[in-house]
Design a protein around this motif. Structure first.
Motif, PDB file in Angstrom:
ATOM      1  N   ALA A   1      40.255  33.938  52.033  1.00  0.00           N
ATOM      2  CA  ALA A   1      39.225  33.378  51.148  1.00  0.00           C
ATOM      3  C   ALA A   1      39.929  33.168  49.824  1.00  0.00           C
ATOM      4  N   SER A   2      40.104  31.911  49.448  1.00  0.00           N
ATOM      5  CA  SER A   2      41.001  31.586  48.343  1.00  0.00           C
ATOM      6  C   SER A   2      40.387  30.516  47.459  1.00  0.00           C
ATOM      7  N   GLN A   3      40.520  30.675  46.154  1.00  0.00           N
ATOM      8  CA  GLN A   3      40.064  29.626  45.239  1.00  0.00           C
ATOM      9  C   GLN A   3      41.236  28.764  44.797  1.00  0.00           C
ATOM     10  N   THR A   4      42.337  29.397  44.429  1.00  0.00           N
ATOM     11  CA  THR A   4      43.446  28.630  43.850  1.00  0.00           C
ATOM     12  C   THR A   4      44.747  28.812  44.632  1.00  0.00           C
ATOM     13  N   GLY A   5      44.664  29.230  45.884  1.00  0.00           N
ATOM     14  CA  GLY A   5      45.827  29.155  46.765  1.00  0.00           C
ATOM     15  C   GLY A   5      46.586  30.443  47.014  1.00  0.00           C
ATOM     16  N   ASN A   6      46.429  31.465  46.146  1.00  0.00           N
ATOM     17  CA  ASN A   6      47.213  32.694  46.348  1.00  0.00           C
ATOM     18  C   ASN A   6      46.897  33.355  47.684  1.00  0.00           C
ATOM     19  N   ALA A   7      45.611  33.540  47.948  1.00  0.00           N
ATOM     20  CA  ALA A   7      45.217  34.261  49.164  1.00  0.00           C
ATOM     21  C   ALA A   7      45.653  33.483  50.405  1.00  0.00           C
ATOM     22  N   GLU A   8      45.531  32.164  50.347  1.00  0.00           N
ATOM     23  CA  GLU A   8      45.940  31.380  51.519  1.00  0.00           C
ATOM     24  C   GLU A   8      47.453  31.485  51.724  1.00  0.00           C
TER      25      GLU A   8
ATOM     26  N   GLY B   1      42.990  40.277  43.115  1.00  0.00           N
ATOM     27  CA  GLY B   1      42.162  40.238  41.921  1.00  0.00           C
ATOM     28  C   GLY B   1      42.980  40.452  40.675  1.00  0.00           C
ATOM     29  N   ASP B   2      42.267  40.748  39.626  1.00  0.00           N
ATOM     30  CA  ASP B   2      42.883  40.922  38.312  1.00  0.00           C
ATOM     31  C   ASP B   2      42.080  42.011  37.598  1.00  0.00           C
ATOM     32  N   ARG B   3      42.779  43.085  37.205  1.00  0.00           N
ATOM     33  CA  ARG B   3      42.086  44.237  36.611  1.00  0.00           C
ATOM     34  C   ARG B   3      41.418  43.909  35.289  1.00  0.00           C
ATOM     35  N   GLU B   4      41.743  42.752  34.713  1.00  0.00           N
ATOM     36  CA  GLU B   4      41.087  42.413  33.448  1.00  0.00           C
ATOM     37  C   GLU B   4      39.627  42.032  33.663  1.00  0.00           C
ATOM     38  N   TYR B   5      39.246  41.766  34.911  1.00  0.00           N
ATOM     39  CA  TYR B   5      37.843  41.458  35.206  1.00  0.00           C
ATOM     40  C   TYR B   5      37.122  42.735  35.596  1.00  0.00           C
ATOM     41  N   PRO B   6      35.858  42.880  35.131  1.00  0.00           N
ATOM     42  CA  PRO B   6      35.121  44.102  35.479  1.00  0.00           C
ATOM     43  C   PRO B   6      34.948  44.266  36.992  1.00  0.00           C
ATOM     44  N   GLY B   7      34.742  43.175  37.702  1.00  0.00           N
ATOM     45  CA  GLY B   7      34.558  43.286  39.159  1.00  0.00           C
ATOM     46  C   GLY B   7      35.897  43.144  39.859  1.00  0.00           C
ATOM     47  N   PHE B   8      36.815  44.111  39.604  1.00  0.00           N
ATOM     48  CA  PHE B   8      38.172  43.997  40.161  1.00  0.00           C
ATOM     49  C   PHE B   8      38.115  43.975  41.689  1.00  0.00           C
ATOM     50  N   CYS B   9      38.614  42.904  42.274  1.00  0.00           N
ATOM     51  CA  CYS B   9      38.690  42.752  43.738  1.00  0.00           C
ATOM     52  C   CYS B   9      37.330  42.928  44.416  1.00  0.00           C
ATOM     53  N   ALA B  10      36.253  42.643  43.670  1.00  0.00           N
ATOM     54  CA  ALA B  10      34.918  42.995  44.167  1.00  0.00           C
ATOM     55  C   ALA B  10      34.597  42.327  45.501  1.00  0.00           C
TER      56      ALA B  10
ATOM     57  N   ALA C   1      40.401  36.782  47.980  1.00  0.00           N
ATOM     58  CA  ALA C   1      40.417  36.720  46.511  1.00  0.00           C
ATOM     59  C   ALA C   1      39.000  36.868  45.967  1.00  0.00           C
ATOM     60  N   THR C   2      38.920  37.295  44.711  1.00  0.00           N
ATOM     61  CA  THR C   2      37.638  37.362  43.997  1.00  0.00           C
ATOM     62  C   THR C   2      37.674  36.339  42.880  1.00  0.00           C
ATOM     63  N   TYR C   3      36.561  35.696  42.646  1.00  0.00           N
ATOM     64  CA  TYR C   3      36.517  34.646  41.629  1.00  0.00           C
ATOM     65  C   TYR C   3      35.270  34.831  40.767  1.00  0.00           C
ATOM     66  N   GLY C   4      35.149  33.973  39.724  1.00  0.00           N
ATOM     67  CA  GLY C   4      33.970  34.050  38.847  1.00  0.00           C
ATOM     68  C   GLY C   4      33.864  35.435  38.243  1.00  0.00           C
ATOM     69  N   GLU C   5      32.707  36.062  38.400  1.00  0.00           N
ATOM     70  CA  GLU C   5      32.529  37.428  37.898  1.00  0.00           C
ATOM     71  C   GLU C   5      32.241  38.336  39.082  1.00  0.00           C
ATOM     72  N   GLY C   6      33.299  38.670  39.793  1.00  0.00           N
ATOM     73  CA  GLY C   6      33.150  39.511  40.978  1.00  0.00           C
ATOM     74  C   GLY C   6      32.626  38.735  42.177  1.00  0.00           C
ATOM     75  N   ASP C   7      32.718  37.397  42.143  1.00  0.00           N
ATOM     76  CA  ASP C   7      32.125  36.566  43.194  1.00  0.00           C
ATOM     77  C   ASP C   7      33.141  36.209  44.276  1.00  0.00           C
TER      78      ASP C   7
HETATM   79  C1  LIG Z   1      38.090  31.937  36.639  1.00  0.00           C
HETATM   80  C2  LIG Z   1      38.629  33.166  37.336  1.00  0.00           C
HETATM   81  C3  LIG Z   1      37.782  34.210  37.614  1.00  0.00           C
HETATM   82  C4  LIG Z   1      38.271  35.385  38.232  1.00  0.00           C
HETATM   83  N1  LIG Z   1      37.412  36.428  38.450  1.00  0.00           N
HETATM   84  C5  LIG Z   1      37.906  37.588  38.972  1.00  0.00           C
HETATM   85  C6  LIG Z   1      37.050  38.730  39.155  1.00  0.00           C
HETATM   86  O1  LIG Z   1      35.859  38.717  38.860  1.00  0.00           O
HETATM   87  N2  LIG Z   1      37.604  39.862  39.684  1.00  0.00           N
HETATM   88  C7  LIG Z   1      38.934  39.941  40.021  1.00  0.00           C
HETATM   89  O2  LIG Z   1      39.371  40.997  40.464  1.00  0.00           O
HETATM   90  N3  LIG Z   1      39.760  38.871  39.861  1.00  0.00           N
HETATM   91  C8  LIG Z   1      39.286  37.705  39.347  1.00  0.00           C
HETATM   92  N4  LIG Z   1      40.117  36.635  39.173  1.00  0.00           N
HETATM   93  C9  LIG Z   1      41.545  36.752  39.554  1.00  0.00           C
HETATM   94  C10 LIG Z   1      41.801  36.181  40.943  1.00  0.00           C
HETATM   95  O3  LIG Z   1      41.150  36.918  41.947  1.00  0.00           O
HETATM   96  C11 LIG Z   1      43.306  36.228  41.209  1.00  0.00           C
HETATM   97  O4  LIG Z   1      43.950  35.351  40.292  1.00  0.00           O
HETATM   98  C12 LIG Z   1      43.650  35.851  42.619  1.00  0.00           C
HETATM   99  O5  LIG Z   1      45.048  35.983  42.796  1.00  0.00           O
HETATM  100  C13 LIG Z   1      43.235  34.430  42.938  1.00  0.00           C
HETATM  101  O6  LIG Z   1      43.523  34.162  44.291  1.00  0.00           O
HETATM  102  P1  LIG Z   1      43.355  32.672  44.879  1.00  0.00           P
HETATM  103  O7  LIG Z   1      44.439  31.847  44.228  1.00  0.00           O
HETATM  104  O8  LIG Z   1      43.564  32.806  46.338  1.00  0.00           O
HETATM  105  O9  LIG Z   1      42.005  32.169  44.547  1.00  0.00           O
HETATM  106  C14 LIG Z   1      39.638  35.471  38.591  1.00  0.00           C
HETATM  107  C15 LIG Z   1      40.486  34.384  38.328  1.00  0.00           C
HETATM  108  C16 LIG Z   1      39.994  33.248  37.705  1.00  0.00           C
HETATM  109  C17 LIG Z   1      40.945  32.105  37.412  1.00  0.00           C
END
Ligand SMILES: Cc1cc2nc3c(=O)[nH]c(=O)nc-3n(C[C@H](O)[C@H](O)[C@H](O)COP(=O)(O)O)c2cc1C
Length: 396
Positions: A26-33, A106-115, A70-76
């Motif tokens: 499940a990937s938004q920007t390609g890392n997970a894929e 995920g990214d620990r800077e987001y509150p929903g880390f890897c949610a 991957a997690t995107y948005g706000e823990g989505d």
């Molecule tokens: C707009 C945006 C929102 C994100 N939201 C979260 C988040 O809520 N929690 C988290 O752990 N990571 C978050 N991330 C980090 C992504 O999960 C991380 O960059 C991941 O490697 C993306 O994988 P993908 O390229 O397969 O989509 C976010 C990244 C972006 C660009």
């Protein structure tokens, strides 16, 4: 168009056949894929699928599955996986005797880390799946977590050698220009940043530029002054691309490199340059954020910026003979421009652009080019929505 490989993973010399192995991303920007495909390479015959395309039957039919989520948005969930979460994951389902493992990105800077990865893991477990090993959470480019995942895969693949994961190095690109494109906007300043490579490089529309930032030297100088080491020029140089420690205790922890920032590429490879839209974001110390500050202010024009390009198959170009609808807002227009430009170059079928920003008077990046493309190119319609305009006040 071929893609210059940006990563490879040496496949174990031996390994059990993987035709019972399902690898799901499940990937938004390609890392997970990308990681899912690298992981699948350890299991010859494995099937790679997007989570969005799965159903209960497919899961039941598999003996073993790896989920790279991957997690995107706000823990989505990433966009394409949202429906799966709402419909299929609404309650536990019968997935048979599935043995599985989850790598959560995920990214620990987001509150929903890897949610979302956590929710997928919990749902699989509640559905009767058995963990092959504990979930691995991967923060950005955390090498230790990557290695841990690889070692676990080696163990279940029965591989004789440990897979060695290599990513292409960042290479220096020349910062050719940057232009503030939205003066007067109620939103943050957006810059059009143009960089050229030192060696010919190609990429497909949808690709992401990973930019390695450096600190504003003034920030490092303030840190050195705070810890009483103003004269230490060696430490100053070392710290320019490292996370500044909160405090310099007696035994400081090892310095961590600054993480790269992702930007959608607006240009096509044939242009010979990478073009980005970067919004200058405020940092916690009141100055500019480290990442956006680097490309919009600190890096000198004509100087080098370290960059590498990541393919994003989930945002790959559609068949150019089929009309396309492009929907986005803010700096998200960059990724759409790459598709529009590729379609123009290919003489492709019509495109319709729906674009949202704050102010109609100030937020019009690429306005002249879009005008040209709608007069002489494939762009048959543009609809703009400006949320802060009194007479409009709409969102895309
Ligand atoms: C707009 C945006 C929102 C994100 N939201 C979260 C988040 O809520 N929690 C988290 O752990 N990571 C978050 N991330 C980090 C992504 O999960 C991380 O960059 C991941 O490697 C993306 O994988 P993908 O390229 O397969 O989509 C976010 C990244 C972006 C660009």
């Amino acid at each position: 168009m071929g893609l210059r490989p940006v990563a490879n993973w040496s496949i174990p010399a031996t390994g059990t056949l993987g035709n019972d192995m399902l690898v799901v991303h499940a990937s938004q920007t390609g890392n997970a894929e990308r990681i899912a495909r690298l992981s699948a390479a350890a299991f010859p015959g494995a099937t790679v699928r997007a989570l969005a395309t799965l159903d209960a039957e497919t899961l039941r039919a598999a003996d073993r599955a790896l989920f790279v989520i991957a997690t995107y948005g706000e823990g989505d969930a990433p966009d394409r996986a949202r429906k799966f979460e709402v419909k299929t994951m609404a309650a536990p389902i019968d997935i048979g005797a599935l043995d599985y493992a989850v790598l959560a990105l995920g990214d620990r800077e987001y509150p929903g880390f890897c949610a979302f990865g956590h929710r997928v893991d919990a749902w699989l477990h509640a559905s009767g799946g058995k963990r092959l090993f504990d979930r691995v959470d991967l923060d950005g480019a955390d090498i230790d977590a990557e290695r841990h995942w690889q070692q676990q895969l080696s163990a279940i693949a029965g591989a004789a050698i440990q897979p060695d994961w290599q990513r292409a190095d960042y290479t220096p690109w020349t910062l050719v220009s940057r232009k503030h494109v939205n003066p007067g906007s109620p939103g943050g300043a957006v810059y059009r940043v143009v960089l050229t490579p030192h060696a010919p490089t190609i990429w497909a529309p949808g690709a992401i530029a990973e930019v390695l930032p450096r600190h504003d030297p003034a920030r490092v100088d303030r840190w050195l002054a705070r810890v009483g080491r103003c004269a230490d020029s060696g430490l100053r140089e070392t710290l320019l691309d490292k996370i500044l420690p909160d405090d310099e205790g007696d035994r400081p922890a090892p310095l961590q490199a600054l993480a790269h920032r992702d930007y959608s590429i607006a240009s096509i490879a044939a242009s010979g340059a990478v073009e980005l839209l970067v919004r200058a974001c405020p940092g916690p110390d009141g100055g500019l954020g480290i990442g956006s500050g680097w490309s919009t202010k600190v890096a000198p024009i004509g100087g080098a910026i370290l960059l590498r390009i990541r393919d994003n198959p989930g945002f790959a170009p559609a068949d150019p003979t089929i009309p396309i609808v492009l929907i986005g807002n803010g700096t998200g227009l960059a990724g759409l421009m790459a598709h529009l430009r590729a379609r123009t170059a290919a003489g492709g079928a019509p495109a319709w652009l729906l674009y949202g920003e704050r102010s109609g008077a100030h937020d019009r990046p690429f306005a002249a080019e879009l005008e040209t493309l709608s007069n002489n190119g494939p762009l048959i319609r543009i609809d703009r929505a400006f949320s802060r305009d009194a007479e409009c006040g709409r969102y895309v």
